[in-house]
Design an enzyme around this catalytic site. Sequence first.
Site, mmCIF file in Angstrom:
data_model
loop_
_atom_site.group_PDB
_atom_site.id
_atom_site.type_symbol
_atom_site.label_atom_id
_atom_site.label_comp_id
_atom_site.label_asym_id
_atom_site.label_seq_id
_atom_site.Cartn_x
_atom_site.Cartn_y
_atom_site.Cartn_z
ATOM 1 C CG ASN A 1 -2.953 3.343 -13.651
ATOM 2 O OD1 ASN A 1 -2.947 3.420 -14.877
ATOM 3 N ND2 ASN A 1 -2.243 2.443 -12.992
ATOM 4 C CB ALA B 1 2.579 5.977 -5.154
ATOM 5 C CB SER B 2 -1.753 5.402 -8.518
ATOM 6 O OG SER B 2 -2.270 4.809 -9.701
ATOM 7 C CE LYS C 1 -4.215 -1.920 1.931
ATOM 8 N NZ LYS C 1 -5.180 -1.901 3.038
ATOM 9 N NE ARG D 1 2.481 0.638 -12.573
ATOM 10 C CZ ARG D 1 2.240 1.394 -13.648
ATOM 11 N NH1 ARG D 1 2.807 1.109 -14.799
ATOM 12 N NH2 ARG D 1 1.440 2.449 -13.565
#
Length: 216
Positions: free
Chosen positions: A119, A116-117, A44, A48
Site C-alpha cells: 500500500n 514491505a507495504s 513491524k 502481510r
Amino acid sequence: MKKGFVFDLDGVITDTANLHYIAWKDLAEILGIEIDLDFNEQLKGVDRMTSLEKILTYGGKEKDFSVAQKETLAEEKNKHYVELLQDLTPKNLLPGFKEFLDAARARQVPCVVASASKNAPFILQKLEVFDEFTAIVDPASLTKGKPDPEIFIRAAQSIDITPEEAVGFEDAQAGIEGIKACGMFAVGVETTQPLEQADLRVKQLNELSVDELLQK
Ligand code: B16
Ligand code: MG
C-alpha cells in the site's frame, strides 16, 4: 561520500503500525486469538502473509487453515486496513520527516522508498509526498522480505548507486539487519525498542544534518 537515501515507510515516514494493529486485532479476534501491543512489535516491517502466519502461530492455529483460506484472511485484513488509511493526511507524517526530506531534495539527493507495504504508493499519495521520491521499490517483485537485503539492494539499483553509496533509514530491527547486510549505512529511528547494529540512532529525522550524512 553518500549519494542517495533509502527510506522505510511505516515507522520512518509515517506511523501506520497502529492501523495495521487495529486491522490485525479485529481479524485475530474473529479467529479466537487475542493479540496485544507487545505482540504487535513483532509485526513491524514484516510482510502481510508472514504477519498472518505469526498471529496464527501465536494463537496455536498455524495448521488450521489452507493456503487459499490464509489468502482470504490476509485480503480481509487488508480491506479493513485500506479503509483505515482513507483518513491519512500530511498531518500524519512523522515529526521531522518532511523537514529532512525537503533538505535532502534541496541538495538534489535522490530518495527512494523501501517498504514491505504493498500500500506504500497509496499511503505516500495520501501524505502528499509521492512526487518527492525518485523511486518506490515494488515489494511484490521481491523474492525475500526483510531482514534479507534484497529490497535495499533494489532501492540502490533504482537510483544507479551501490548500496555502499546509500544511507538507509529504518525503525525495525529486521530492516536494520537488511541494510547492514548489503553494506549500506544504517540510521535507526528508535521509538520503543533499541535498534542493534545501527550506525546512528535518532528519535526524529530532523536531528540529522543532510550534509553530515552525505560525508559518511
Ligand atoms: P501491507 P514497512 C510494513 O511496512 C509494516 O511495518 C508491516 O506491519 C506490514 O505488515 C508490512 O509493511 C506490509 O504491509 O499489508 O500494507 O502490504 O515498515 O516495511 O514500511
Ligand atoms: Mg518500518
